[in-house]
Design a protein around this motif. Sequence first.
Motif, short mmCIF file in Angstrom:
data_model
loop_
_atom_site.label_atom_id
_atom_site.label_comp_id
_atom_site.label_asym_id
_atom_site.label_seq_id
_atom_site.Cartn_x
_atom_site.Cartn_y
_atom_site.Cartn_z
N SER A 113 -2.53 -8.24 -5.37
CA SER A 113 -1.58 -7.12 -5.29
C SER A 113 -2.03 -5.93 -6.14
O SER A 113 -1.56 -4.81 -5.92
CB SER A 113 -0.19 -7.57 -5.72
N LEU A 114 -2.92 -6.14 -7.09
CA LEU A 114 -3.44 -5.03 -7.89
C LEU A 114 -4.18 -4.01 -7.02
O LEU A 114 -4.33 -2.85 -7.41
CB LEU A 114 -4.36 -5.54 -8.99
N VAL A 115 -4.65 -4.45 -5.86
CA VAL A 115 -5.42 -3.58 -4.97
C VAL A 115 -4.51 -2.79 -4.04
O VAL A 115 -4.89 -1.74 -3.51
CB VAL A 115 -6.45 -4.41 -4.19
N THR A 116 -3.29 -3.26 -3.83
CA THR A 116 -2.35 -2.61 -2.92
C THR A 116 -1.91 -1.26 -3.49
O THR A 116 -1.55 -1.17 -4.66
CB THR A 116 -1.12 -3.49 -2.69
N THR A 117 -1.94 -0.23 -2.64
CA THR A 117 -1.59 1.11 -3.12
C THR A 117 -0.21 1.58 -2.66
O THR A 117 0.35 2.50 -3.25
CB THR A 117 -2.64 2.13 -2.64
N ALA A 118 0.33 0.96 -1.60
CA ALA A 118 1.66 1.37 -1.12
C ALA A 118 2.29 0.22 -0.34
O ALA A 118 1.59 -0.51 0.38
CB ALA A 118 1.56 2.61 -0.23
N VAL A 119 3.61 0.09 -0.49
CA VAL A 119 4.38 -0.89 0.29
C VAL A 119 5.53 -0.12 0.94
O VAL A 119 6.33 0.51 0.25
CB VAL A 119 4.94 -2.02 -0.60
N VAL A 120 5.57 -0.14 2.27
CA VAL A 120 6.59 0.60 3.01
C VAL A 120 7.16 -0.29 4.11
O VAL A 120 6.58 -1.32 4.45
CB VAL A 120 6.02 1.90 3.62
N SER A 121 8.28 0.11 4.68
CA SER A 121 8.88 -0.67 5.75
C SER A 121 8.25 -0.34 7.10
O SER A 121 7.65 0.74 7.27
CB SER A 121 10.39 -0.42 5.81
N PHE A 122 8.40 -1.25 8.05
CA PHE A 122 7.96 -0.98 9.41
C PHE A 122 8.56 0.33 9.91
O PHE A 122 7.91 1.09 10.63
CB PHE A 122 8.39 -2.12 10.34
N ASP A 123 9.81 0.59 9.55
CA ASP A 123 10.50 1.79 10.04
C ASP A 123 9.78 3.07 9.64
O ASP A 123 9.91 4.10 10.31
CB ASP A 123 11.94 1.82 9.52
N ASP A 124 9.03 3.03 8.55
CA ASP A 124 8.33 4.21 8.05
C ASP A 124 6.84 4.19 8.38
O ASP A 124 6.07 4.98 7.82
CB ASP A 124 8.51 4.32 6.54
#
Length: 344
Positions: A312-323
Motif C-alpha cells: 500500500s506504500l506504493v498506492t497513490t490514490a484510492v477512489v470509488s468506481f463512481d469517480d
Amino acid sequence: MRSLLLDGPGALHWEDAPEPVLTSPTAALVRPLAVATCDLDVGVLTGRYPLPGPYPLGHEGVAEVVEVGDQVTSARPADRVIVPFQISCGECGPCLQGRTGNCAEYPMMSTYGLGRLGGLRWGGFLADLVAVPHADAMLVPLPAGVDPVAVASASDNLPDAWRTVGPWLAEAPGADVLVVGGDAGSWSIGLYAAGMAVALGAGRVVYLDQDPERLKVAEALGATPMSGPPPRKAGAFPITVDASGDPDGLRCAVHSTAPDGTCTCSSLYTADVALPLLAMYSRGLTFRIGRVHARACVPAVLELVGVGFDPSLVTTAVVSFDDAVQALRAPAGKTVLTQPARSA
C-alpha cells in the motif's frame, strides 16, 4: 450492469453491458471490490503506449465470489479472492509447469482488460461482474486480515515484481540488488521489486530513479534511493532489475550486473534496444525478459505480505468506481478503485 470502457488517451465512459452468466460447471462469477491501474493502463491512458480502444478496462483486482459452478470446490459465494489477469485452465502442460501465462487451452495473451491484445471476450475488472472460466485453477483466496486495497495489484504488477527478485534471492540469500526505475517506465513494478527484495532479506537494495516521489516511496520501503539519470554503471550487483522503460536504464542494469549475476527486465519495449552482448557473455550474465506467469507467483506475493511487506506504500490514490472517469483521465502513479460488496 455497468462496465468502464477505455476509448483512448484520457477518454473513458461507462457502458451498460449484459451480465455474464456461468457457462460451465468450473466457472465462477465475481464482483470486483478493489481494482488497481496496471502500469500498462497508465501508459495507454496517457498516450505513451498505443493500445487502441474502445475496450473494457481493468485487469488487477480483488473480488467477492457471487456464484460458482457445480464442480467448483475451492470457492464459495461471499469469499474474497484475487483474480489473476491471465486466463489459465490449470490442467494443460504449461499450467502444470507453472507457466500459467501461456495456457495451451486458450490463444496466447488471453487476459482481462487489455482489449485486442488480450482478447475482447474476457471483459475488464472495472465492472459490476466478471466471469472466471476456471475458478479452482485461477482464484486465490484473500488471507484473513489483508486489506483488498493493499493487494489489488496481486493480479499482475505484484507478481511481475516478485519474479524479478524472488527466485534469484532464493538462490543467493542476502545478495545485493539494484532496481532501475525511471520516468519512461512504470510507477509500481520497480518499487514493488525494491520493497520485496528488502522483505526477502537482500543485502543492499538500491533503487535508482529521477522521480523524487518514487525515491521517497523506495526509501519508505527500506531501499537506498539513488537519484539521477541512469549512469553507464551503478556498481556491481548479483541481482539487477530494469523497470525503467528506458534503453539507457536497461543498459545500466545490464552493465551493473556482477559476474554470474542475473538481470531481469520487466519493462515493455516497443522498439529494438542495443545491448552489450560481448560484455554480457564475458561476465556470464543471465538475462531474462518476458511476460510474468502471474497465477503461479500470487502465493509467494501473499506470503511476503504476511511477513510485513506493505504494497500500500506504493498506492497513490484510492477512489470509488463512481469517480473512475474523472480519476483516470490523467492518471499518475498507482490508483485503486473500489466498490462495495454485494454481501455488504
